[in-house]
Design an enzyme around this catalytic site. Sequence first.
Site, PDB file in Angstrom:
ATOM      1  N   HIS A  66      -3.531   5.697   3.394  1.00 10.71           N
ATOM      2  CA  HIS A  66      -4.549   4.884   3.085  1.00 10.71           C
ATOM      3  C   HIS A  66      -4.200   3.372   3.734  1.00 10.71           C
ATOM      4  O   HIS A  66      -5.128   2.638   3.973  1.00 10.71           O
ATOM      5  CB  HIS A  66      -4.199   4.724   1.627  1.00 10.71           C
ATOM      6  CG  HIS A  66      -5.126   3.959   0.833  1.00 10.71           C
ATOM      7  ND1 HIS A  66      -4.840   2.801   0.329  1.00 10.71           N
ATOM      8  CD2 HIS A  66      -6.500   4.074   0.403  1.00 10.71           C
ATOM      9  CE1 HIS A  66      -5.574   1.999  -0.076  1.00 10.71           C
ATOM     10  NE2 HIS A  66      -6.774   2.915  -0.050  1.00 10.71           N
ATOM     11  N   ASP A 113       0.847  -1.222  -0.205  1.00 10.29           N
ATOM     12  CA  ASP A 113       0.054  -0.089   0.088  1.00 10.29           C
ATOM     13  C   ASP A 113       0.866   1.262   0.139  1.00 10.29           C
ATOM     14  O   ASP A 113       2.152   1.221  -0.177  1.00 10.29           O
ATOM     15  CB  ASP A 113      -0.738  -0.064   1.197  1.00 10.29           C
ATOM     16  CG  ASP A 113      -2.217   0.520   0.785  1.00 10.29           C
ATOM     17  OD1 ASP A 113      -2.410   1.633   0.778  1.00 10.29           O
ATOM     18  OD2 ASP A 113      -3.281  -0.218   0.893  1.00 10.29           O
ATOM     19  N   SER A 161     -11.004  -0.343  -1.953  1.00 12.72           N
ATOM     20  CA  SER A 161      -9.813  -0.483  -1.169  1.00 12.72           C
ATOM     21  C   SER A 161     -10.210  -1.059  -0.076  1.00 12.72           C
ATOM     22  O   SER A 161      -9.283  -1.687   0.712  1.00 12.72           O
ATOM     23  CB  SER A 161      -9.244   0.916  -1.015  1.00 12.72           C
ATOM     24  OG  SER A 161      -8.655   1.586  -1.990  1.00 12.72           O
TER      25      SER A 161
END
Length: 537
Positions: A217, A177, A395
């Site tokens: 994220h 990520d 996601s």
Amino acid sequence: MKKITFLVILLSGFWAMAQEDAWVYFTDKPDAAHYLANPLEMLSQRALDRRTRQNISLDDKDVPISVSYINQVTASAGITVKAKSKWMNALHIRGTVEAIQNLESLTFVDHVQFANATLNTTGRAMRQSQSAVVNKDQEVQVSFGYGSSVNQIQMLKGNLLHQQDFTGNGKIIAVLDAGFPNVNTAQPFQRLLNNNKILGGYDFVNRNANFYTGGTHGTLVLSTIGGYVENQLVGTGPDASYYLFITEDVLDENPVEESYWVEAAEMADSLGVDIINTSLGYFIYNNPNYSYSYANMNGTTAFISRGADTAFSRGMICVVSAGNSGAGPNPNISAPADAINALAVGAVTSDGSYASFSSIGPSFDGRVKPDIMAQGQQAVVSDIFGNIVTANGTSFSSPIISGMVACLWQAFPNKTNVEIMQMIKQSAHLYTTPNNQFGYGIPDFNKAVTNALATPHFSENEFSVYPNPAHSVVNLTLPESYGEVQIFIYNQLGQEIINKEIKKENPSFSVENLQSGIYLYKIKAGNTYKTGKLAVK
């Protein structure tokens, strides 16, 4: 006229000096024999054990790139090495067009491929320049408020696996990520830290071991798998172990991120990881000459997609976000969701309806994509400060599935990655009638367990399939009590491509007409079954 001539010369000089990204592929691995004879020099024991359980042989892809080759490319004038891949036997490089083309004169260089396909003699078709805002999987909308994660688990019947103590324990998930700030301090991750479930990580973008940094994220993504706040958030794989790898550069959009991802996947493989979660997707780059078109979403063009398939061939499962462009001008899946053996996950709402942003299928070559669905609209996550909030995006549907894959594999540790993927797809509510929005639909992990437990199998010492990998003919060793059996061969889409009766006097069948790849076989004798993976060369 002189001014025009001067301008032409000036522009020619500018383009000659412009930096391009490319991959340089090598002809061989001169050290292969040594490494294959000493596998612990390239893979951990856990990685080797995973191969053994799934009957996967070592091959040249496992061997590191020749250090001599790397050094000679690094020493070449005007070349910067950005990343390397042993699976592809290639380096990601940056330099002028002339400097990159000069590498083809090296005897050990097989070929060079520019990220700008217009510079290749063959490659991706030219595409029009696009100036649209990039709609990457990592872009999410967050709204603060109290929420309960029960729905995103119950939708998949994952709570029933948790009740049977299948919580991912013993399985390792690598999360690739943009960054993981505050995972080492925020409350929702303390349970992982206290139980030593964070095994390590690496920042491939900045080339250092400080992975508790970068974009926020990855922190949100990890929380949906391994987060834990009683009565607020329980991840789908709360007792799995994790490696955290930064592969996404939040400051740029460049194909080198694909190469970082493949590097991280190779490290995950060497460490013995079982599952890779990728809540990232690549389609449009800052340099429009590097961008993909839908025609490239065929599973074999993008560097990252080819890497995902290689990861699968090593025995891992890659769970990938389908993308968030469903309502945009490019509504189809991005790379690596297009990879042939990636488990691409789209997003649904809390009531199981299609989430309008979720990228659709099929792949350009007509395969079912996304593969399955999970909640991605108003998914319950932790932010970097430990607040329990909701967020939108595939996601989050991807890691929610990753945790459940770990739980299912914990329940059936001797199943191959092919078998686990097939069990998941077959449990989904649209398995027999897939469509471009849902793929095979929302999986029922409890149904997957029930189906597997209800299927009797031969004992391992009664039955064998050989050779595996096979080239033309496959032979069977049958239990003494059976004079004939039925053989079924399925492709990666779950489609039956061979259905043949096998008699004991001639226990063999032909695979000459099958393309090279991995297939699932099922042998049926009365009410007894044997399933497994068959590689065709």
